[in-house]
Design a protein around this motif. Structure first.
Motif, PDB file in Angstrom:
ATOM      1  N   ILE A 199      -5.220  12.156  -0.403  1.00 16.72           N
ATOM      2  CA  ILE A 199      -4.578  11.150   0.337  1.00 16.72           C
ATOM      3  C   ILE A 199      -5.900   9.934   0.935  1.00 16.72           C
ATOM      4  CG2 ILE A 199      -3.496  10.949   2.618  1.00 16.72           C
ATOM      5  CD1 ILE A 199      -1.667  12.910   1.953  1.00 16.72           C
ATOM      6  N   GLN A 247      -6.576   8.717  -2.463  1.00 18.82           N
ATOM      7  CA  GLN A 247      -6.105   7.560  -3.023  1.00 18.82           C
ATOM      8  C   GLN A 247      -5.764   6.608  -2.756  1.00 18.82           C
ATOM      9  OE1 GLN A 247      -4.897   7.151  -6.400  1.00 18.82           O
ATOM     10  NE2 GLN A 247      -4.231   9.257  -6.223  1.00 18.82           N
ATOM     11  N   LEU A 248      -5.292   6.588  -1.153  1.00 22.08           N
ATOM     12  CA  LEU A 248      -5.648   5.452  -0.277  1.00 22.08           C
ATOM     13  C   LEU A 248      -6.475   4.322  -0.434  1.00 22.08           C
ATOM     14  CD1 LEU A 248      -3.772   6.398   2.893  1.00 22.08           C
ATOM     15  CD2 LEU A 248      -2.253   5.691   1.124  1.00 22.08           C
ATOM     16  N   ILE A 299      -6.460   2.762  -3.862  1.00 24.30           N
ATOM     17  CA  ILE A 299      -5.649   1.268  -3.618  1.00 24.30           C
ATOM     18  C   ILE A 299      -6.328   0.304  -2.995  1.00 24.30           C
ATOM     19  CG2 ILE A 299      -3.576   1.053  -3.472  1.00 24.30           C
ATOM     20  CD1 ILE A 299      -2.690   3.574  -3.462  1.00 24.30           C
ATOM     21  N   HIS A 303       2.423   1.976  -3.113  1.00 20.73           N
ATOM     22  CA  HIS A 303       1.646   1.640  -4.792  1.00 20.73           C
ATOM     23  C   HIS A 303       1.106   2.884  -4.381  1.00 20.73           C
ATOM     24  CE1 HIS A 303       1.209  -2.863  -5.193  1.00 20.73           C
ATOM     25  NE2 HIS A 303       2.525  -2.176  -5.737  1.00 20.73           N
ATOM     26  N   PHE A 304       1.044   3.682  -3.074  1.00 22.69           N
ATOM     27  CA  PHE A 304       1.047   4.705  -2.768  1.00 22.69           C
ATOM     28  C   PHE A 304       1.888   5.501  -3.234  1.00 22.69           C
ATOM     29  CE2 PHE A 304       0.931   8.579   0.455  1.00 22.69           C
ATOM     30  CZ  PHE A 304      -0.687   9.185  -0.675  1.00 22.69           C
ATOM     31  N   CYS A 354       1.435   9.120  -6.634  1.00 19.81           N
ATOM     32  CA  CYS A 354       1.688  10.484  -5.660  1.00 19.81           C
ATOM     33  C   CYS A 354       1.800  11.259  -7.079  1.00 19.81           C
ATOM     34  CB  CYS A 354       2.311  10.543  -4.914  1.00 19.81           C
ATOM     35  SG  CYS A 354       0.758  10.344  -3.511  1.00 19.81           S
ATOM     36  N   LEU A 397       0.691  -1.106  -0.199  1.00 20.66           N
ATOM     37  CA  LEU A 397       0.492  -0.100   0.041  1.00 20.66           C
ATOM     38  C   LEU A 397       0.876   0.779  -0.139  1.00 20.66           C
ATOM     39  CD1 LEU A 397      -3.022   1.737   0.401  1.00 20.66           C
ATOM     40  CD2 LEU A 397      -2.539   0.327   3.058  1.00 20.66           C
TER      41      LEU A 397
END
Length: 274
Positions: A174, A177-178, A181, A109-110, A114, A106
């Protein structure tokens, strides 16, 4: 051990990250050449100029969208292959917890998402600013000019300075996005419950999750939208945007936690390797 997992994951994905974002850099470079040529030639003189410019921007838009989509697809494929195929036999026998496996991926990939997002935003700015300067015939249009105008508008509309508004939007981005994913992880994990066609099952699960999220967001935002429309005497745009941002952030936070719990549950209790 988490640090080693992060290091291993980064070594595995950085080349793909570089290749995918190379398309963003390339198409931005071509777009800047086209914009320079347009400015140098004095704008649109013939239909050919107009057609070529339209085709260029369509190609640019398709490439930018493709880059973001490709990054998401790569994350899904990487998660699937590393944890639910032959590689999974090794990964799941390492002296680490399932939580560490998920968190390491995680975080990496974050960062990848970004980097891709920042490059896309920078690309859009590099192409739109010269275009805006050309259309408005104002060469003073620049990044600093836009920051100045945004600061002024943010102070008037939100009663906040631009840094405060920027921080709010960054935090919301943020969280979103998290959560995004983790929704991919969740879909891949649920897809492994299919006896056959697990990849197709993962895709169907992701589509279902996407429409479920859209439905939840729509129902959550409807009351606020109705109240704003009924208040015809004074529509507070700043309050509406802030409320919308807060609502979406709360939904993303809640759904992200749910996706995380489901992913861990599937890996711990219903692991089904190929």
């Amino acid at each position: 051990m988490l640090k080693n997992l992060i290091k291993y994951e980064w070594k595995a994905v950085w080349k793909a990250l570089l290749i995918i974002n190379a398309f963003t850099v390339a198409v931005t470079f071509l777009g800047m050449i086209a914009m320079h040529s347009l400015s140098y030639n004095g704008g649109f003189h013939t239909d050919d100029h107009i057609v070529m410019t339209i085709l260029l921007f369509l190609f640019y838009y398709a490439t930018i969208m493709g880059v973001s989509f490709a990054m998401t697809i790569y994350i899904a494929v990487r998660f699937y292959r590393n944890l639910y195929t032959e590689e999974g036999y090794l990964m799941h026998t390492l002296p680490v917890t399932k939580r560490q496996l998920v968190i390491s991926k995680l975080l990496v990939h974050f960062v990848c998402m970004c980097i891709t997002g920042i490059l896309v935003c920078a690309s859009v700015c590099l192409l739109l600013l010269p275009l805006m300067a050309r259309i408005t015939e104002d060469p003073s249009v620049s990044v600093f000019y836009l920051i100045k105008e945004l600061t002024k508008s943010g102070t008037e509309a939100y009663g906040l300075l631009l840094p405060a508004v920027f921080i709010l939007y960054v935090l919301a981005s943020i969280i979103g996005q998290l959560s995004g994913i983790l929704s991919v992880y969740c879909a891949v994990s649920l897809g492994q419950t299919f006896q056959k066609h697990k990849v197709m099952g993962s895709i169907l699960c992701y589509v279902g999750i996407y429409f479920l999220l859209q439905t939840i967001t729509t129902f959550a935002m409807t009351p606020q939208l109705v109240l704003s429309i009924r208040n015809t005497t004074q529509f507070d745009l700043a309050a509406y945007l802030n409320g919308t941002l807060l609502t979406v952030s709360i939904i993303s936070l809640f759904t992200g936690i749910v996706f995380y719990i489901i992913t861990l549950h599937m890996m711990e209790k219903r692991l089904n390797l190929d």
